[in-house]
Design an enzyme around this catalytic site. Structure first.
Site, PDB file in Angstrom:
ATOM      1  N   LYS A  76       0.839  -1.209   0.000  1.00 14.07           N
ATOM      2  CA  LYS A  76       0.000   0.000   0.000  1.00 14.07           C
ATOM      3  C   LYS A  76       0.867   1.251   0.000  1.00 14.07           C
ATOM      4  O   LYS A  76       0.619   2.191  -0.758  1.00 14.07           O
ATOM      5  CB  LYS A  76      -0.943  -0.016   1.219  1.00 14.07           C
ATOM      6  N   GLN A 103      -4.537  -1.556   9.472  1.00 14.76           N
ATOM      7  CA  GLN A 103      -4.474  -2.875   8.849  1.00 14.76           C
ATOM      8  C   GLN A 103      -5.101  -3.933   9.765  1.00 14.76           C
ATOM      9  O   GLN A 103      -4.744  -4.039  10.937  1.00 14.76           O
ATOM     10  CB  GLN A 103      -3.009  -3.236   8.539  1.00 14.76           C
ATOM     11  N   ASP A 161     -10.960   3.040   3.916  1.00 12.01           N
ATOM     12  CA  ASP A 161     -11.329   1.616   3.811  1.00 12.01           C
ATOM     13  C   ASP A 161     -12.849   1.454   3.824  1.00 12.01           C
ATOM     14  O   ASP A 161     -13.360   0.390   3.465  1.00 12.01           O
ATOM     15  CB  ASP A 161     -10.730   0.820   4.988  1.00 12.01           C
TER      16      ASP A 161
END
Ligand code: NDP
Length: 294
Positions: free
Chosen positions: A53, A97, A120
């Site tokens: 990422k 994460q 997200d």
């Protein structure tokens, strides 16, 4: 007959090329999209995802900040950092994460991210907006799947879609997106009886199970579009390679279109994270945002 491949790698590259103009337009206004990624613990897969990422951000001209915490960090410390990032004008997107270490309350952590920076799309406010058909940020993996369908001329409207998996990250938002796009959607999970009876009706079949080669050829309707979200590492005795949730070699002879693993949904997920971060920066610029990291 062999199915046509839905090539996520090439589409991801095309989209990332197209992002350059948007990043340049922001730069001309003194803005640079910024993403903060929080990694807690030393899970090897999470380390790879976070590295990918951050690298993707750099390659696309975005600013990125990686914050790594030991597995035993106190939740309060992470929440305090999130509050700081929420207030940082150089950061437009924040992600934590997953999965988190056991002593963390995942919901509390996700809810501590400002909804306007929740790239997200896992905050309850953003999940609710998606459920109501007016999303602010679409979770990256199902967003990538919708882009793949669109790029391959597949309009879900009126089609039977079956999603295997009901996680908040993939299965549920995937089902909502397909509903919003006009498909008739069935969501299957570990409690589903006679799974194959459902999957065999699917014009669009999405597998997000986490079990290698789980979807076999007899579970697929001839001519179906098969999207394999799964990323599974095979044991060393089977070569240790990455493998999807779909038995690709058998299913490709039944389906009309199919995504490979690797090179299918995976590259699209990070691409849509970039898209969401750029979008967040554009919204901020529209409000007359800051000029740091230009
Ligand atoms: P979860 O483990 O959270 O969810 C798996 C789902 O599969 C659950 O809903 C579970 O049902 C269901 N399931 C498990 N066994 C069966 C069964 N025998 N029959 C029917 N359904 C079953 O996983 P995620 O949603 O997070 O991820 C799914 C897969 O996608 C994984 O391989 C993951 O690595 C991959 N992934 C890939 C990404 C990418 O970028 N390509 C991004 C994110 C994930 P129940 O709810 O009843 O337990």
């Amino acid at each position: 007959m062999s199915a046509r491949l839905i090539d996520g790698k090439t589409l991801a590259e095309e989209l990332r090329t197209a992002f350059k103009a948007r990043v340049a337009a922001l730069a001309a206004r003194g803005q640079r999209p910024g993403l903060a990624v929080i990694l807690i613990g030393e899970d090897p897969a999470s380390q790879v995802y976070v590295r990918n990422k951050v690298n993707a951000c750099e390659a696309a001209g975005l600013f990125s900040q990686k914050l790594v915490y030991p597995v035993d960090v106190a939740q309060a410390e992470v929440l305090a950092k999130l509050a700081e990032l929420n207030a940082d004008p150089a950061i437009h997107g924040i992600l934590v994460q997953l999965p988190l270490p056991r002593h963390f309350d995942e919901k509390a952590v996700l809810e501590a991210i400002a909804p306007a920076k929740d790239v997200d799309g896992f905050h309850a406010e953003n999940a609710g907006a998606l459920a109501q058909g007016a999303p602010r940020f679409i979770p990256c993996t199902p967003y990538g799947v919708m882009k793949m369908l669109e790029a391959n001329g597949i309009d879900p409207a009126g089609r039977e879609a079956v999603v295997i998996g009901r996680s908040n990250i993939v299965g549920k938002p995937m089902a909502l997106l397909l509903i919003n796009a006009g498909a008739t959607v069935t969501v299957c999970h570990s409690r589903t009886r006679d799974l194959a009876a459902h999957t065999r009706r699917a014009d669009i079949l999405v597998a997000a199970v986490g079990k290698p080669r789980f979807v076999t050829a007899d579970m697929v309707k001839p001519g179906a579009v098969v999207i394999d979200v799964g990323i599974n590492r095979l044991p060393p005795e089977e070569g240790g390679k990455l493998c999807g949730d779909v038995d690709f070699n058998a299913v490709k002879d039944v389906a009309a279109l199919i995504t490979p693993v690797p090179g299918g949904v995976g590259p699209m997920t990070i691409t849509m994270l970039l898209a969401n971060t750029i979008e967040a920066a554009e919204r901020e610029a529209g409000r007359g945002g800051d000029k740091r990291h230009a």
